[in-house]
Design a protein around this motif. Structure first.
Motif, PDB file in Angstrom:
ATOM      1  N   LEU A   1     -34.142  -3.414  12.907  1.00 24.66           N
ATOM      2  CA  LEU A   1     -35.248  -4.257  13.349  1.00 24.66           C
ATOM      3  C   LEU A   1     -35.426  -5.533  12.530  1.00 24.66           C
ATOM      4  O   LEU A   1     -35.793  -6.576  13.072  1.00 24.66           O
ATOM      5  N   TYR A   2     -35.179  -5.443  11.207  1.00 20.06           N
ATOM      6  CA  TYR A   2     -35.532  -6.558  10.330  1.00 20.06           C
ATOM      7  C   TYR A   2     -34.393  -7.040   9.421  1.00 20.06           C
ATOM      8  O   TYR A   2     -34.576  -7.968   8.658  1.00 20.06           O
ATOM      9  N   LYS A   3     -33.263  -6.361   9.449  1.00 15.22           N
ATOM     10  CA  LYS A   3     -32.127  -6.616   8.558  1.00 15.22           C
ATOM     11  C   LYS A   3     -32.368  -6.066   7.155  1.00 15.22           C
ATOM     12  O   LYS A   3     -31.476  -5.495   6.542  1.00 15.22           O
ATOM     13  N   GLY A   4     -33.555  -6.281   6.638  1.00 11.43           N
ATOM     14  CA  GLY A   4     -33.886  -5.787   5.297  1.00 11.43           C
ATOM     15  C   GLY A   4     -35.334  -6.095   4.989  1.00 11.43           C
ATOM     16  O   GLY A   4     -36.076  -6.580   5.844  1.00 11.43           O
ATOM     17  N   ILE A   5     -35.750  -5.806   3.744  1.00 10.27           N
ATOM     18  CA  ILE A   5     -37.126  -6.097   3.345  1.00 10.27           C
ATOM     19  C   ILE A   5     -37.127  -7.061   2.160  1.00 10.27           C
ATOM     20  O   ILE A   5     -36.217  -7.066   1.338  1.00 10.27           O
ATOM     21  N   ASP A   6     -38.166  -7.861   2.109  1.00  8.15           N
ATOM     22  CA  ASP A   6     -38.330  -8.832   1.032  1.00  8.15           C
ATOM     23  C   ASP A   6     -39.217  -8.298  -0.087  1.00  8.15           C
ATOM     24  O   ASP A   6     -39.064  -8.687  -1.247  1.00  8.15           O
ATOM     25  N   ILE A   7     -40.154  -7.425   0.281  1.00  4.69           N
ATOM     26  CA  ILE A   7     -41.109  -6.872  -0.682  1.00  4.69           C
ATOM     27  C   ILE A   7     -41.190  -5.365  -0.483  1.00  4.69           C
ATOM     28  O   ILE A   7     -41.396  -4.888   0.638  1.00  4.69           O
ATOM     29  N   LEU A   8     -41.026  -4.621  -1.563  1.00  2.00           N
ATOM     30  CA  LEU A   8     -41.139  -3.159  -1.530  1.00  2.00           C
ATOM     31  C   LEU A   8     -42.308  -2.739  -2.412  1.00  2.00           C
ATOM     32  O   LEU A   8     -42.338  -3.059  -3.602  1.00  2.00           O
ATOM     33  N   VAL A   9     -43.264  -2.033  -1.829  1.00  2.00           N
ATOM     34  CA  VAL A   9     -44.388  -1.486  -2.586  1.00  2.00           C
ATOM     35  C   VAL A   9     -44.232   0.036  -2.605  1.00  2.00           C
ATOM     36  O   VAL A   9     -44.493   0.710  -1.601  1.00  2.00           O
ATOM     37  N   ASN A  10     -43.771   0.560  -3.732  1.00  2.37           N
ATOM     38  CA  ASN A  10     -43.588   2.007  -3.897  1.00  2.37           C
ATOM     39  C   ASN A  10     -44.920   2.627  -4.298  1.00  2.37           C
ATOM     40  O   ASN A  10     -45.266   2.695  -5.476  1.00  2.37           O
ATOM     41  N   ASN A  11     -45.668   3.076  -3.304  1.00  2.82           N
ATOM     42  CA  ASN A  11     -47.010   3.601  -3.544  1.00  2.82           C
ATOM     43  C   ASN A  11     -47.124   5.111  -3.332  1.00  2.82           C
ATOM     44  O   ASN A  11     -48.011   5.740  -3.895  1.00  2.82           O
ATOM     45  N   ALA A  12     -46.252   5.708  -2.540  1.00  2.00           N
ATOM     46  CA  ALA A  12     -46.366   7.128  -2.206  1.00  2.00           C
ATOM     47  C   ALA A  12     -46.430   7.985  -3.468  1.00  2.00           C
ATOM     48  O   ALA A  12     -45.629   7.813  -4.390  1.00  2.00           O
ATOM     49  N   GLY A  13     -47.407   8.875  -3.513  1.00  2.13           N
ATOM     50  CA  GLY A  13     -47.536   9.719  -4.696  1.00  2.13           C
ATOM     51  C   GLY A  13     -48.527  10.846  -4.491  1.00  2.13           C
ATOM     52  O   GLY A  13     -49.404  10.773  -3.622  1.00  2.13           O
ATOM     53  N   ILE A  14     -48.378  11.901  -5.286  1.00  8.20           N
ATOM     54  CA  ILE A  14     -49.281  13.046  -5.249  1.00  8.20           C
ATOM     55  C   ILE A  14     -49.637  13.430  -6.678  1.00  8.20           C
ATOM     56  O   ILE A  14     -48.956  13.037  -7.634  1.00  8.20           O
ATOM     57  N   SER A  15     -50.702  14.208  -6.833  1.00 11.19           N
ATOM     58  CA  SER A  15     -51.101  14.671  -8.158  1.00 11.19           C
ATOM     59  C   SER A  15     -51.049  16.190  -8.217  1.00 11.19           C
ATOM     60  O   SER A  15     -50.924  16.867  -7.185  1.00 11.19           O
ATOM     61  N   HIS A  16     -51.159  16.722  -9.426  1.00 13.34           N
ATOM     62  CA  HIS A  16     -51.199  18.178  -9.614  1.00 13.34           C
ATOM     63  C   HIS A  16     -51.987  18.463 -10.874  1.00 13.34           C
ATOM     64  O   HIS A  16     -51.680  17.940 -11.947  1.00 13.34           O
ATOM     65  N   LEU A  17     -53.021  19.295 -10.748  1.00  9.95           N
ATOM     66  CA  LEU A  17     -53.843  19.672 -11.886  1.00  9.95           C
ATOM     67  C   LEU A  17     -53.555  21.112 -12.285  1.00  9.95           C
ATOM     68  O   LEU A  17     -53.479  21.983 -11.423  1.00  9.95           O
ATOM     69  N   GLY A  18     -53.407  21.343 -13.572  1.00  7.15           N
ATOM     70  CA  GLY A  18     -53.209  22.701 -14.041  1.00  7.15           C
ATOM     71  C   GLY A  18     -52.329  22.753 -15.273  1.00  7.15           C
ATOM     72  O   GLY A  18     -51.651  21.778 -15.619  1.00  7.15           O
ATOM     73  N   LEU A  19     -52.356  23.893 -15.933  1.00  4.08           N
ATOM     74  CA  LEU A  19     -51.528  24.081 -17.122  1.00  4.08           C
ATOM     75  C   LEU A  19     -50.048  24.068 -16.756  1.00  4.08           C
ATOM     76  O   LEU A  19     -49.646  24.635 -15.735  1.00  4.08           O
ATOM     77  N   LEU A  20     -49.232  23.446 -17.591  1.00  2.00           N
ATOM     78  CA  LEU A  20     -47.798  23.398 -17.329  1.00  2.00           C
ATOM     79  C   LEU A  20     -47.203  24.809 -17.285  1.00  2.00           C
ATOM     80  O   LEU A  20     -46.328  25.101 -16.466  1.00  2.00           O
ATOM     81  N   SER A  21     -47.701  25.691 -18.151  1.00  2.00           N
ATOM     82  CA  SER A  21     -47.168  27.054 -18.215  1.00  2.00           C
ATOM     83  C   SER A  21     -47.416  27.838 -16.932  1.00  2.00           C
ATOM     84  O   SER A  21     -46.742  28.830 -16.657  1.00  2.00           O
ATOM     85  N   GLU A  22     -48.389  27.387 -16.137  1.00  2.00           N
ATOM     86  CA  GLU A  22     -48.715  28.068 -14.884  1.00  2.00           C
ATOM     87  C   GLU A  22     -48.159  27.342 -13.658  1.00  2.00           C
ATOM     88  O   GLU A  22     -48.355  27.785 -12.519  1.00  2.00           O
ATOM     89  N   MET A  23     -47.468  26.253 -13.907  1.00  2.00           N
ATOM     90  CA  MET A  23     -46.916  25.465 -12.809  1.00  2.00           C
ATOM     91  C   MET A  23     -45.614  26.083 -12.320  1.00  2.00           C
ATOM     92  O   MET A  23     -44.780  26.528 -13.109  1.00  2.00           O
ATOM     93  N   THR A  24     -45.417  26.112 -11.007  1.00  2.00           N
ATOM     94  CA  THR A  24     -44.180  26.658 -10.463  1.00  2.00           C
ATOM     95  C   THR A  24     -43.064  25.610 -10.495  1.00  2.00           C
ATOM     96  O   THR A  24     -43.330  24.400 -10.541  1.00  2.00           O
ATOM     97  N   ILE A  25     -41.850  26.063 -10.455  1.00  2.00           N
ATOM     98  CA  ILE A  25     -40.695  25.164 -10.391  1.00  2.00           C
ATOM     99  C   ILE A  25     -40.776  24.304  -9.128  1.00  2.00           C
ATOM    100  O   ILE A  25     -40.466  23.108  -9.147  1.00  2.00           O
ATOM    101  N   GLU A  26     -41.238  24.934  -8.041  1.00  2.00           N
ATOM    102  CA  GLU A  26     -41.357  24.201  -6.771  1.00  2.00           C
ATOM    103  C   GLU A  26     -42.365  23.061  -6.880  1.00  2.00           C
ATOM    104  O   GLU A  26     -42.120  21.957  -6.380  1.00  2.00           O
ATOM    105  N   ASP A  27     -43.493  23.334  -7.541  1.00  2.00           N
ATOM    106  CA  ASP A  27     -44.501  22.287  -7.726  1.00  2.00           C
ATOM    107  C   ASP A  27     -43.961  21.148  -8.587  1.00  2.00           C
ATOM    108  O   ASP A  27     -44.194  19.967  -8.301  1.00  2.00           O
ATOM    109  N   TRP A  28     -43.264  21.504  -9.668  1.00  7.13           N
ATOM    110  CA  TRP A  28     -42.670  20.482 -10.547  1.00  7.13           C
ATOM    111  C   TRP A  28     -41.716  19.589  -9.762  1.00  7.13           C
ATOM    112  O   TRP A  28     -41.799  18.358  -9.816  1.00  7.13           O
ATOM    113  N   ASN A  29     -40.796  20.217  -9.034  1.00 12.09           N
ATOM    114  CA  ASN A  29     -39.799  19.450  -8.282  1.00 12.09           C
ATOM    115  C   ASN A  29     -40.454  18.579  -7.211  1.00 12.09           C
ATOM    116  O   ASN A  29     -39.997  17.460  -6.944  1.00 12.09           O
ATOM    117  N   HIS A  30     -41.535  19.086  -6.624  1.00 16.12           N
ATOM    118  CA  HIS A  30     -42.233  18.319  -5.583  1.00 16.12           C
ATOM    119  C   HIS A  30     -42.893  17.070  -6.165  1.00 16.12           C
ATOM    120  O   HIS A  30     -42.810  15.980  -5.573  1.00 16.12           O
TER     121      HIS A  30
END
Length: 245
Positions: free
Chosen positions: A80-109
Motif C-alpha cells: 500500500l505505501y512502499k514503506g514507512i517514514d515514522i515508526l512509533v513502537n508503543n505496544a506494551g503490557i505490564s505485569h505486577l508480582g514477585l519475580l519468584s512467582e512469575m511463570t516462564i510464560e508470563d516472562w516470555n510474553h
C-alpha cells in the motif's frame, strides 16, 4: 497535507490512541495502526480517522511479539505505501508480582511484547528508511527501564532493553540520517495504571514534583515533536515524568 507515512503500534487506547489522533490532527494522511486484543476499539479508531480526519488508514490485528505477524504487517505496508517514514513502537503490557512467582510464560510474553516487537518492527522498517536516507524511530519506554521497580522486574527489564536498543540502533543508523529516540514515561493516566486506588494515586502524586499524573496527550505531543524535527537529536532516552525520577 503531510505525505509521510506513520506506523503506530498499540494504537487502540492510551498513549497509542492519543498519538494517532495527534498525527491525524496535524495533517498526516497515511496512518497505520495496530492492536492485538482490542479489535473493536481499533476499528472504531480507523473509522474515525477516515471519516473525521480523511486519513488513508490501514489497521492490523496481531501480536507483534511474533515475527511472522510483523512480516504480514509489512507485506501489507509494502503493497500500500512502499514503506514507512515514522515508526512509533508503543505496544506494551505490564505485569505486577514477585519475580519468584512469575511463570516462564508470563516472562516470555512480557519480553516478546515489550522488547521483541520493537526489534521486529524496526528491522522491517529500516530498509525503506535507509533507501530514503531519512526516518524516525520513536520507542515508548518507561522510567522503570532506567531505575527498575520492585514487583515489576520483567517490565523493568523489557524497558531497560528498549532503552539500550534505542541508544545502540541510533549509532548504527545515524549515518543514514535516521534518528532513534525513546520516551521514558513516568506515571501516565492510562488503563495500565488503573489498578491504583484513590489513596495510592494520592500518595504517588505526592512523590511527583509536578504534583500530578501525566496525560497520554502530553506523550503524544512529544512523540510528534520528535517525529517532525530534531535532525541532530538521536540516541536519547527522554524522561517525561514531571521530575519524578
Amino acid at each position: 497535507m503531510e505525505k509521510k507515512t506513520v506506523l503506530i503500534t498499540g494504537a487502540s487506547k492510551g498513549i497509542g490512541y492519543d498519538t494517532t489522533i495527534k498525527f491525524a490532527k496535524e495533517g498526516f494522511k497515511n496512518i497505520i495502526i495496530t492492536g492485538n486484543k482490542s479489535i473493536e476499539k481499533l476499528e472504531t479508531l480507523k473509522h474515525n480517522l477516515e471519516e473525521i480526519y480523511h486519513c488513508n488508514c490501514m489497521s492490523f490485528i496481531g501480536d507483534l511479539g511474533k515475527y511472522e505477524n510483523v512480516e504480514l504487517l509489512f507485506d501489507k505496508i509494502t503493497t500500500l505505501y512502499k514503506g514507512i517514514d515514522i515508526l512509533v513502537n508503543n505496544a506494551g503490557i505490564s505485569h505486577l508480582g514477585l519475580l519468584s512467582e512469575m511463570t516462564i510464560e508470563d516472562w516470555n510474553h512480557i519480553i516478546s511484547t515489550n522488547l521483541s516487537s520493537v526489534f521486529h518492527c524496526s528491522k522491517l522498517a529500516i530498509p525503506y528508511m535507509v533507501h530514503q536516507k531519512s526516518g524516525k524511530i520513536i520507542n515508548i519506554s518507561s522510567v522503570w527501564g532506567i531505575c527498575g521497580a520492585s514487583y515489576e522486574v520483567a517490565y523493568s527489564a523489557s524497558k531497560g532493553g528498549v532503552n539500550a536498543f534505542t541508544k545502540a540502533l541510533a549509532k548504527e543508523l545515524a549515518p543514514s540520517n535516521i534518528q532513534v529516540n525513546a520516551i521514558a514515561c513516568g506515571v501516565i493516566d492510562t488503563q495500565m495504571n488503573q489498578f491504583l486506588d484513590e489513596a495510592e494515586r494520592a500518595s504517588l502524586i505526592e512523590e511527583i514534583p509536578s504534583n500530578r499524573i501525566g496525560s497520554p496527550d502530553e506523550v503524544a505531543d512529544l512523540v510528534y515533536d520528535l517525529a517532525k524535527g530534531h535532525q541532530y537529536l538521536t540516541g536519547q532516552v527522554i524522561k517525561l515524568d514531571g521530575g519524578w525520577i
